[in-house]
Scaffold this motif. Sequence first.
Motif, PDB file in Angstrom:
ATOM      1  N   SER A 209       0.803  -1.230   0.000  1.00 32.74           N
ATOM      2  CA  SER A 209       0.000   0.000   0.000  1.00 32.74           C
ATOM      3  C   SER A 209       0.832   1.275   0.000  1.00 32.74           C
ATOM      4  O   SER A 209       0.277   2.370   0.092  1.00 32.74           O
TER       5      SER A 209
ATOM      6  N   SER B 161       0.747  16.754  -7.855  1.00 33.33           N
ATOM      7  CA  SER B 161      -0.282  15.818  -7.407  1.00 33.33           C
ATOM      8  C   SER B 161       0.154  14.396  -7.702  1.00 33.33           C
ATOM      9  O   SER B 161       1.016  14.162  -8.547  1.00 33.33           O
TER      10      SER B 161
ATOM     11  N   SER C 272      -1.730  10.324  -8.067  1.00 27.75           N
ATOM     12  CA  SER C 272      -2.934   9.496  -8.053  1.00 27.75           C
ATOM     13  C   SER C 272      -2.555   8.040  -8.285  1.00 27.75           C
ATOM     14  O   SER C 272      -1.469   7.744  -8.789  1.00 27.75           O
TER      15      SER C 272
ATOM     16  N   ASN D 259      -4.408   4.615  -9.912  1.00 29.94           N
ATOM     17  CA  ASN D 259      -5.579   4.121 -10.656  1.00 29.94           C
ATOM     18  C   ASN D 259      -6.692   5.164 -10.700  1.00 29.94           C
ATOM     19  O   ASN D 259      -7.875   4.850 -10.602  1.00 29.94           O
ATOM     20  N   GLY D 260      -6.293   6.428 -10.848  1.00 31.25           N
ATOM     21  CA  GLY D 260      -7.257   7.518 -10.969  1.00 31.25           C
ATOM     22  C   GLY D 260      -7.763   8.082  -9.664  1.00 31.25           C
ATOM     23  O   GLY D 260      -8.492   9.085  -9.659  1.00 31.25           O
ATOM     24  N   GLN D 261      -7.395   7.493  -8.542  1.00 36.37           N
ATOM     25  CA  GLN D 261      -7.817   7.991  -7.225  1.00 36.37           C
ATOM     26  C   GLN D 261      -6.674   8.796  -6.600  1.00 36.37           C
ATOM     27  O   GLN D 261      -5.506   8.414  -6.698  1.00 36.37           O
ATOM     28  N   ALA D 262      -7.025   9.893  -5.928  1.00 36.81           N
ATOM     29  CA  ALA D 262      -6.015  10.729  -5.285  1.00 36.81           C
ATOM     30  C   ALA D 262      -5.237   9.906  -4.265  1.00 36.81           C
ATOM     31  O   ALA D 262      -5.810   9.120  -3.506  1.00 36.81           O
ATOM     32  N   ALA D 263      -3.928  10.077  -4.272  1.00 30.88           N
ATOM     33  CA  ALA D 263      -3.068   9.379  -3.318  1.00 30.88           C
ATOM     34  C   ALA D 263      -2.292  10.411  -2.502  1.00 30.88           C
ATOM     35  O   ALA D 263      -1.863  11.440  -3.034  1.00 30.88           O
ATOM     36  N   SER D 264      -2.125  10.151  -1.223  1.00 34.69           N
ATOM     37  CA  SER D 264      -1.375  11.080  -0.371  1.00 34.69           C
ATOM     38  C   SER D 264       0.122  10.868  -0.592  1.00 34.69           C
ATOM     39  O   SER D 264       0.580   9.765  -0.921  1.00 34.69           O
TER      40      SER D 264
ATOM     41  N   PRO E 107      -4.452   4.555  -1.908  1.00 38.89           N
ATOM     42  CA  PRO E 107      -5.764   4.537  -1.223  1.00 38.89           C
ATOM     43  C   PRO E 107      -6.354   3.131  -1.129  1.00 38.89           C
ATOM     44  O   PRO E 107      -7.531   2.971  -0.822  1.00 38.89           O
ATOM     45  N   PHE E 108      -5.558   2.101  -1.407  1.00 40.07           N
ATOM     46  CA  PHE E 108      -6.018   0.712  -1.365  1.00 40.07           C
ATOM     47  C   PHE E 108      -4.805  -0.193  -1.238  1.00 40.07           C
ATOM     48  O   PHE E 108      -3.654   0.257  -1.385  1.00 40.07           O
TER      49      PHE E 108
END
Length: 250
Positions: A48, A61, A63, A65-70, A89-90
Amino acid sequence: MSPDPCSFSSVTRCVTKHLNLSLHLDFDRHVIRAKVALTVEALEDRFSALTLDTRDLQIVSVSANGQAASFTLGPKHSFKGTPLDITLPFDLSRGQHVIVEVTYETSPSATALQWLTPAQTAGKKHPYLFSQCQAHHCRSMVPCQDTPSVKHTYYAQVSVPKDLVAVMSAVRDGQEVDPQDNNRIIYRFRQPVPMPSYLIAIVVGALESREIGPRSRVWSEKEFVDKAAFEFSEVSHNKLSEKHLIKTLW
């Protein structure tokens, strides 16, 4: 911890399989505005988080797989640069892939990039850029696992002013007018052979080429291209590839 003392990247937990680069060269500011999508394979279960190598990059920025990542940038090291720590995020299982996309900008002092003014060129009319990523300078141009133990393919699209030509350590894959600016051209390249990050290379300038064999050609400013063609006229007989020839000329 990376087994490579010159890299922060988490090569024991994941490996990059492919890079997709989108580069916009700004000759006025001596920076590249860019986006890179890294296809990363997990080497462990419950994966992760990963770390990429960077040096003097402005990260906009990230991401997954298209999701925002920290993400966070760690302390700067004298020669390794700055680690980019990314939290997905997963979770992934071993063998699964994720596409990590990083939007960023290089620094005018990027160690991989040499920006020349028109006065520094043979033609004296147009600027020039060339890269030198070896041994571990690619991280100043692309956030990546900047270690020779990781080999990956890459695809690139490069937007440059229309009077200039881009060449990379890859096969040309067409060109088109930049849909965002008709004063610019996008050149496309594909490298289907997995290779370490230090072999990613780019040159942009008022370039011309000459064929010197059935699969070989030289690129240079027009003031030197015929001399270069003569110098390397026997390359095809020595069975050197176009990629190696371009690298030699730079």
